[in-house]
Design an enzyme around this catalytic site. Structure first.
Site, PDB file in Angstrom:
ATOM      1  N   ALA A  86       0.857  -1.096  -0.017  1.00 36.15           N
ATOM      2  CA  ALA A  86       0.091  -0.139   0.011  1.00 36.15           C
ATOM      3  C   ALA A  86       0.973   1.323   0.016  1.00 36.15           C
ATOM      4  CB  ALA A  86      -1.259  -0.188   1.138  1.00 36.15           C
ATOM      5  N   MET A  87       1.993   1.118   0.205  1.00 37.27           N
ATOM      6  CA  MET A  87       3.087   2.352   0.206  1.00 37.27           C
ATOM      7  C   MET A  87       3.423   2.951  -1.090  1.00 37.27           C
ATOM      8  SD  MET A  87       6.730   3.018   1.954  1.00 37.27           S
ATOM      9  CE  MET A  87       7.407   4.397   1.373  1.00 37.27           C
TER      10      MET A  87
END
Length: 111
Positions: A81-82
């Site tokens: 998700a980064m």
């Protein structure tokens, strides 16, 4: 008295001469410190928004002794998700500074 010797013109000439040097000096200082000024500042203003132990969004990264090459790879390419952050947003010097700062912190656990 001629205009070029008047106070207004002299002040303008002085301002036009000094300002570029002041800006250049500030820019050089910022480059020496990295874009974010310090690893703590980068962590507090960006990384910690997800990675601080009390936030619980991303994994805790403080005090884990993560190598700079790993942190740089994740910052540049993203992971799960980064998002990825280009060098124009976080320069290499700032990544080195945040790595050093994270290594100086005691290990933390995620709640």
């Amino acid at each position: 008295m001629p205009d070029f010797l008047s106070g207004k013109v002299t002040k303008r000439m002085l301002f036009a001469t000094v300002l570029p040097f002041a800006l250049m000096t500030a820019s050089i200082q910022a480059m020496a410190d990295g874009q974010w000024g310090s690893g703590k500042n980068l962590y507090d203003k960006l990384c910690g928004l997800c990675h601080a132990p009390n936030v619980g969004v991303g994994p805790v990264i403080a005090g884990r002794g993560l190598p700079e090459a790993y942190i740089k790879s994740v910052v540049r390419n993203g992971l799960n998700a980064m998002p990825a952050f280009p060098a124009s947003y976080i320069d290499d010097k700032s990544i080195a500074q945040v790595t050093e700062y994270l290594s100086s912190l005691p290990p933390a656990t995620q709640p």
